[in-house]
Design a protein around this motif. Structure first.
Motif, PDB file in Angstrom:
ATOM      1  N   GLN A   1       0.824  -1.212   0.000  1.00 14.09           N
ATOM      2  CA  GLN A   1       0.000   0.000   0.000  1.00 14.09           C
ATOM      3  C   GLN A   1       0.857   1.260   0.000  1.00 14.09           C
ATOM      4  O   GLN A   1       0.362   2.346  -0.312  1.00 14.09           O
ATOM      5  CB  GLN A   1      -0.965   0.012   1.198  1.00 14.09           C
ATOM      6  CG  GLN A   1      -0.306   0.275   2.541  1.00 14.09           C
ATOM      7  CD  GLN A   1       0.414  -0.926   3.167  1.00 14.09           C
ATOM      8  OE1 GLN A   1       0.401  -2.020   2.627  1.00 14.09           O
ATOM      9  NE2 GLN A   1       1.047  -0.698   4.302  1.00 14.09           N
ATOM     10  N   ASP A   2       2.129   1.153   0.294  1.00 16.99           N
ATOM     11  CA  ASP A   2       3.019   2.319   0.332  1.00 16.99           C
ATOM     12  C   ASP A   2       3.372   2.841  -1.056  1.00 16.99           C
ATOM     13  O   ASP A   2       4.129   3.793  -1.184  1.00 16.99           O
ATOM     14  CB  ASP A   2       4.288   2.005   1.121  1.00 16.99           C
ATOM     15  CG  ASP A   2       4.017   1.795   2.604  1.00 16.99           C
ATOM     16  OD1 ASP A   2       3.047   2.373   3.114  1.00 16.99           O
ATOM     17  OD2 ASP A   2       4.774   1.044   3.232  1.00 16.99           O
ATOM     18  N   LEU A   3       2.821   2.245  -2.090  1.00 12.96           N
ATOM     19  CA  LEU A   3       2.983   2.755  -3.452  1.00 12.96           C
ATOM     20  C   LEU A   3       1.702   3.455  -3.928  1.00 12.96           C
ATOM     21  O   LEU A   3       1.722   4.188  -4.904  1.00 12.96           O
ATOM     22  CB  LEU A   3       3.351   1.604  -4.394  1.00 12.96           C
ATOM     23  CG  LEU A   3       4.063   1.952  -5.686  1.00 12.96           C
ATOM     24  CD1 LEU A   3       5.289   2.828  -5.459  1.00 12.96           C
ATOM     25  CD2 LEU A   3       4.464   0.689  -6.424  1.00 12.96           C
ATOM     26  N   ASN A   4       0.603   3.259  -3.206  1.00 15.32           N
ATOM     27  CA  ASN A   4      -0.658   3.911  -3.566  1.00 15.32           C
ATOM     28  C   ASN A   4      -0.523   5.421  -3.499  1.00 15.32           C
ATOM     29  O   ASN A   4       0.030   5.969  -2.545  1.00 15.32           O
ATOM     30  CB  ASN A   4      -1.786   3.481  -2.631  1.00 15.32           C
ATOM     31  CG  ASN A   4      -2.207   2.048  -2.835  1.00 15.32           C
ATOM     32  OD1 ASN A   4      -1.944   1.457  -3.877  1.00 15.32           O
ATOM     33  ND2 ASN A   4      -2.852   1.473  -1.846  1.00 15.32           N
ATOM     34  N   LEU A   5      -1.036   6.090  -4.536  1.00 14.02           N
ATOM     35  CA  LEU A   5      -1.149   7.547  -4.610  1.00 14.02           C
ATOM     36  C   LEU A   5       0.171   8.295  -4.704  1.00 14.02           C
ATOM     37  O   LEU A   5       0.199   9.514  -4.559  1.00 14.02           O
ATOM     38  CB  LEU A   5      -2.002   8.089  -3.460  1.00 14.02           C
ATOM     39  CG  LEU A   5      -3.420   7.507  -3.397  1.00 14.02           C
ATOM     40  CD1 LEU A   5      -4.163   8.042  -2.185  1.00 14.02           C
ATOM     41  CD2 LEU A   5      -4.185   7.792  -4.683  1.00 14.02           C
ATOM     42  N   VAL A   6       1.285   7.590  -4.963  1.00 13.72           N
ATOM     43  CA  VAL A   6       2.524   8.321  -5.235  1.00 13.72           C
ATOM     44  C   VAL A   6       2.442   8.886  -6.648  1.00 13.72           C
ATOM     45  O   VAL A   6       1.697   8.389  -7.496  1.00 13.72           O
ATOM     46  CB  VAL A   6       3.795   7.453  -5.073  1.00 13.72           C
ATOM     47  CG1 VAL A   6       3.943   6.949  -3.655  1.00 13.72           C
ATOM     48  CG2 VAL A   6       3.840   6.331  -6.077  1.00 13.72           C
ATOM     49  N   GLU A   7       3.203   9.929  -6.898  1.00 10.05           N
ATOM     50  CA  GLU A   7       3.260  10.550  -8.215  1.00 10.05           C
ATOM     51  C   GLU A   7       4.494  10.055  -8.948  1.00 10.05           C
ATOM     52  O   GLU A   7       5.557   9.896  -8.349  1.00 10.05           O
ATOM     53  CB  GLU A   7       3.332  12.065  -8.093  1.00 10.05           C
ATOM     54  CG  GLU A   7       2.112  12.681  -7.463  1.00 10.05           C
ATOM     55  CD  GLU A   7       2.200  14.195  -7.356  1.00 10.05           C
ATOM     56  OE1 GLU A   7       3.232  14.791  -7.753  1.00 10.05           O
ATOM     57  OE2 GLU A   7       1.217  14.783  -6.873  1.00 10.05           O
ATOM     58  N   ILE A   8       4.338   9.828 -10.245  1.00  6.62           N
ATOM     59  CA  ILE A   8       5.483   9.554 -11.120  1.00  6.62           C
ATOM     60  C   ILE A   8       5.739  10.847 -11.866  1.00  6.62           C
ATOM     61  O   ILE A   8       4.850  11.366 -12.553  1.00  6.62           O
ATOM     62  CB  ILE A   8       5.192   8.418 -12.104  1.00  6.62           C
ATOM     63  CG1 ILE A   8       4.856   7.132 -11.353  1.00  6.62           C
ATOM     64  CG2 ILE A   8       6.391   8.216 -13.037  1.00  6.62           C
ATOM     65  CD1 ILE A   8       4.356   6.018 -12.250  1.00  6.62           C
ATOM     66  N   ARG A   9       6.931  11.394 -11.703  1.00 11.56           N
ATOM     67  CA  ARG A   9       7.298  12.655 -12.363  1.00 11.56           C
ATOM     68  C   ARG A   9       8.508  12.395 -13.242  1.00 11.56           C
ATOM     69  O   ARG A   9       9.451  11.723 -12.824  1.00 11.56           O
ATOM     70  CB  ARG A   9       7.588  13.725 -11.326  1.00 11.56           C
ATOM     71  CG  ARG A   9       6.318  14.092 -10.558  1.00 11.56           C
ATOM     72  CD  ARG A   9       6.532  15.282  -9.661  1.00 11.56           C
ATOM     73  NE  ARG A   9       5.275  15.753  -9.136  1.00 11.56           N
ATOM     74  CZ  ARG A   9       4.662  16.861  -9.552  1.00 11.56           C
ATOM     75  NH1 ARG A   9       5.196  17.602 -10.499  1.00 11.56           N
ATOM     76  NH2 ARG A   9       3.523  17.232  -9.013  1.00 11.56           N
ATOM     77  N   ILE A  10       8.477  12.937 -14.463  1.00 13.66           N
ATOM     78  CA  ILE A  10       9.571  12.703 -15.402  1.00 13.66           C
ATOM     79  C   ILE A  10       9.973  14.009 -16.069  1.00 13.66           C
ATOM     80  O   ILE A  10       9.140  14.879 -16.302  1.00 13.66           O
ATOM     81  CB  ILE A  10       9.201  11.640 -16.459  1.00 13.66           C
ATOM     82  CG1 ILE A  10       7.973  12.054 -17.275  1.00 13.66           C
ATOM     83  CG2 ILE A  10       8.959  10.292 -15.813  1.00 13.66           C
ATOM     84  CD1 ILE A  10       7.602  11.084 -18.377  1.00 13.66           C
ATOM     85  N   GLY A  11      11.262  14.163 -16.343  1.00 12.71           N
ATOM     86  CA  GLY A  11      11.734  15.373 -17.002  1.00 12.71           C
ATOM     87  C   GLY A  11      13.244  15.486 -16.977  1.00 12.71           C
ATOM     88  O   GLY A  11      13.960  14.494 -16.839  1.00 12.71           O
ATOM     89  N   ILE A  12      13.725  16.743 -17.070  1.00 15.02           N
ATOM     90  CA  ILE A  12      15.169  16.990 -17.143  1.00 15.02           C
ATOM     91  C   ILE A  12      15.687  17.834 -15.988  1.00 15.02           C
ATOM     92  O   ILE A  12      16.879  18.071 -15.887  1.00 15.02           O
ATOM     93  CB  ILE A  12      15.544  17.664 -18.478  1.00 15.02           C
ATOM     94  CG1 ILE A  12      14.808  18.990 -18.649  1.00 15.02           C
ATOM     95  CG2 ILE A  12      15.292  16.728 -19.641  1.00 15.02           C
ATOM     96  CD1 ILE A  12      15.300  19.825 -19.814  1.00 15.02           C
TER      97      ILE A  12
END
Length: 159
Positions: A86-97
């Motif tokens: 459950q510690d992965l629920n609602l995390v954000e994946i952010r990608i960029g430079i």
């Protein structure tokens, strides 16, 4: 609930994460190294295999540096199954430079849904990506993930 998997890739995809370097805000203890999440293992039982990553609880983030710029199509996450999934629920994946705010200010690709799915795949079509972050903003809660895979939008060829 079934596994979330959306990629119908027209070419065999290489996992770019395997050539990257991982960092994190903190780690729960020695067994939970940031590099565990990019070790190529699909094992999701940390107690037996020691192949997952976990932060401590204050402002948690995990970051992958791909070591160069890539056009990204999908990101796959494997959730821990022995405990802490459950510690992965609602995390954000952010990608960029950008490394501003440790890379956590990059564009948001997805928010991991509240789910019991072990394997989740997200379309993150973005060009010129170097950093992939898993971030829980303004939170006092940990992040646990067993594997992060990153796939390119086009075949990777040597030059």
């Amino acid at each position: 609930m079934a596994n979330i998997h959306l990629c119908h890739c027209p070419f065999p995809a290489a996992n770019l994460a395997l050539g990257g370097a991982a960092a994190s805000s903190t780690r729960l203890n020695y067994d939970f190294r940031p590099s565990n999440a990019i070790d190529g293992s699909d094992e999701t039982d940390q107690i037996i295999h020691k192949s997952c990553f976990a932060t401590s609880v204050i402002d948690p983030w995990w970051r992958l540096d791909l070591g160069g710029l890539f056009d990204i199509s999908t990101i796959e996450l494997l959730r821990r199954t022995d405990s802490g999934g459950q510690d992965l629920n609602l995390v954000e994946i952010r990608i960029g430079i950008s490394l501003e705010n440790n890379g956590n200010n990059n564009p948001r690709c997805a928010v991991v849904p509240v789910s019991s799915s072990v394997k989740m795949t997200f379309h993150c079509n973005l060009k010129q990506v170097r950093y992939v972050n898993i971030f829980r903003p303004g939170s006092v809660s940990m992040i646990q993930v067993c594997e992060v895979k990153v796939f390119a939008a086009t075949p990777i060829t040597g030059g």
